[in-house]
Write an enzyme that holds these catalytic residues in place. Structure first.
Site, PDB file in Angstrom:
ATOM      1  N   ALA A 241       4.585 -20.257  -8.498  1.00 36.93           N
ATOM      2  CA  ALA A 241       4.474 -20.031  -9.942  1.00 36.93           C
ATOM      3  C   ALA A 241       5.606 -20.780 -10.644  1.00 36.93           C
ATOM      4  O   ALA A 241       6.544 -21.237  -9.996  1.00 36.93           O
ATOM      5  CB  ALA A 241       4.582 -18.537 -10.226  1.00 36.93           C
TER       6      ALA A 241
ATOM      7  N   GLN B 242       7.974 -19.701 -12.343  1.00 37.76           N
ATOM      8  CA  GLN B 242       9.269 -19.040 -12.107  1.00 37.76           C
ATOM      9  C   GLN B 242       9.448 -18.682 -10.624  1.00 37.76           C
ATOM     10  O   GLN B 242      10.116 -17.695 -10.289  1.00 37.76           O
ATOM     11  CB  GLN B 242       9.390 -17.784 -12.980  1.00 37.76           C
ATOM     12  N   SER B 243       8.894 -19.497  -9.737  1.00 42.89           N
ATOM     13  CA  SER B 243       8.978 -19.211  -8.304  1.00 42.89           C
ATOM     14  C   SER B 243      10.410 -19.289  -7.776  1.00 42.89           C
ATOM     15  O   SER B 243      11.086 -20.307  -7.930  1.00 42.89           O
ATOM     16  CB  SER B 243       8.098 -20.212  -7.552  1.00 42.89           C
ATOM     17  N   ASN B 244      10.837 -18.219  -7.107  1.00 37.72           N
ATOM     18  CA  ASN B 244      12.140 -18.220  -6.443  1.00 37.72           C
ATOM     19  C   ASN B 244      12.091 -19.071  -5.187  1.00 37.72           C
ATOM     20  O   ASN B 244      13.075 -19.700  -4.805  1.00 37.72           O
ATOM     21  CB  ASN B 244      12.535 -16.797  -6.045  1.00 37.72           C
TER      22      ASN B 244
ATOM     23  N   CYS C 135      10.308 -21.766  -4.771  1.00 42.48           N
ATOM     24  CA  CYS C 135      10.409 -23.182  -5.140  1.00 42.48           C
ATOM     25  C   CYS C 135      11.856 -23.552  -5.484  1.00 42.48           C
ATOM     26  O   CYS C 135      12.346 -24.601  -5.084  1.00 42.48           O
ATOM     27  CB  CYS C 135       9.476 -23.502  -6.306  1.00 42.48           C
TER      28      CYS C 135
END
Ligand SMILES: *Cc1c(COP(=O)(O)O)cnc(C)c1O
Length: 332
Positions: free
Chosen positions: A73, A75-77, A79
């Site tokens: 997403a 706001q992916s942690n 990534c």
């Protein structure tokens, strides 16, 4: 891939600390609550993906990759930690992010950009459907790309959480405190599959309680099935003879609310109470929801005063800065 020949790439600081949340426990009138601080893994503001990436990127390097590609997403942690790890290893990094480029760049997305990775906006495909096509383009341009699976949840990622449970077991032994429940946010399944397998291998008796934070499915299979098959394939990979079935899995889906990343009263209370009793930050998407679930299980008596709980803080704090309404919604 041979389990014995895995090459691990150090990326974080381990073991992460465990702390007792006695103020929070008092306010809730509940059991002892411990916290495993994987928000302090040390890689770019921390999180549970650091552990997984040590094995997955170790494999990428062993395969001679020069480019990393993963999805998540906006706001992916996962990534953000992948982007940081790739920068530290001087690998090119491509992120396939769900949605469209937002007008305001903040939280994890801002950090992704700071780490200099290439961002591909994927619309509704936030779980990596566009990866094969981007892989092909990268190969044609002479790169050696390596795909890090969604959430870092393959056998290598789950293996990292078998090892993490061994790390925790040593910490428990030192304080001589048996716990009855390990509670954490579950989303792409690697954390839970690894903890389930670790528990089996250690012969431990506590319950591994995943709090589901996402209504969706993964690659068209139900989330339960996905975790079970990952636990089974990881067991096979590690040479452990055990078949997990539905009774082995505790995945509580009571708290998914309005769906992935939709902030509500449950998360709001959990984040503010933990901040105000312990000075510890939770995140709006994962740990806030899981802690809210723990509050509810304590208040409804599913977990009682005689129990002793370990809450596994899986990170995610940078996403707080993408949810400024957390404070405007606050009464203090
Ligand atoms: C990815 C993530 C989780 C879920 O872990 P999985 O192994 O994907 O189930 C929980 N909390 C945070 C903060 C995460 O980033």
């Amino acid at each position: 891939m041979n389990y014995k020949k895995i090459s691990k790439q150090a990326l974080g600081f381990f073991p992460t600390p465990i702390v007792e949340l006695s103020n929070l426990s008092k306010v809730l009138g509940g059991p002892k609550i411990w916290m495993k601080r994987d928000d302090n893994t040390g890689l770019a503001l921390g999180g549970n993906k650091t552990r997984k990436l040590e094995y997955i990127l170790g494999d990428a390097l062993a395969c001679g990759a020069d480019t990393i590609i993963t999805a998540g997403a906006a706001q992916s942690n996962h990534c953000r930690q992948t982007a940081a790890a790739a920068a530290s290893l001087q690998l090119e990094c491509h992120l396939v992010l769900g949605g469209e480029k937002p007008d305001i760049v903040n939280g994890n997305l801002m950090l992704d950009m700071l780490f200099g990775c290439h961002i591909h906006w994927a619309g509704v495909n936030r779980k990596g459907d566009d990866i094969p096509q981007i892989m092909e383009q990268l190969k044609q341009s002479g790169k050696k790309p390596y795909v890090v699976p969604y959430g870092g949840s393959n056998e290598l990622g789950a293996l990292a959480f078998v090892e993490a449970l061994k790390e925790l077991e040593i910490q428990f032994q030192a304080i001589d405190e048996p716990v009855t429940h390990i509670v954490f946010a579950s989303s792409s399944g690697g954390t839970q599959a690894g903890l389930m397998l670790g528990k089996k291998m250690l012969g431990a008796s506590y319950q591994i309680v995943g709090i589901n934070i996402d209504k969706g499915e993964i690659a068209n299979v139900s989330f339960d099935q996905h975790i079970l098959s990952l636990a089974n394939s990881t067991a096979k990979f590690m040479g452990v003879k055990h078949a997990f079935s539905k009774q082995d899995l505790i995945l509580n889906s009571d708290y998914v609310g309005e769906g992935y990343g939709v902030f509500g009263d449950l998360e709001h209370e959990a984040i503010s109470l933990t901040a105000q009793t312990e000075g510890i930050l939770l995140d709006p998407v994962y740990t806030g929801r899981a802690m809210g679930g723990l509050f509810d299980m304590i208040r409804s008596g599913k977990i009682n005063k005689k129990d002793s709980v370990l809450f596994w803080h899986t990170g995610g704090v940078p996403a707080l800065f993408a949810y400024p309404n957390i404070v405007t919604a606050s009464k203090c």
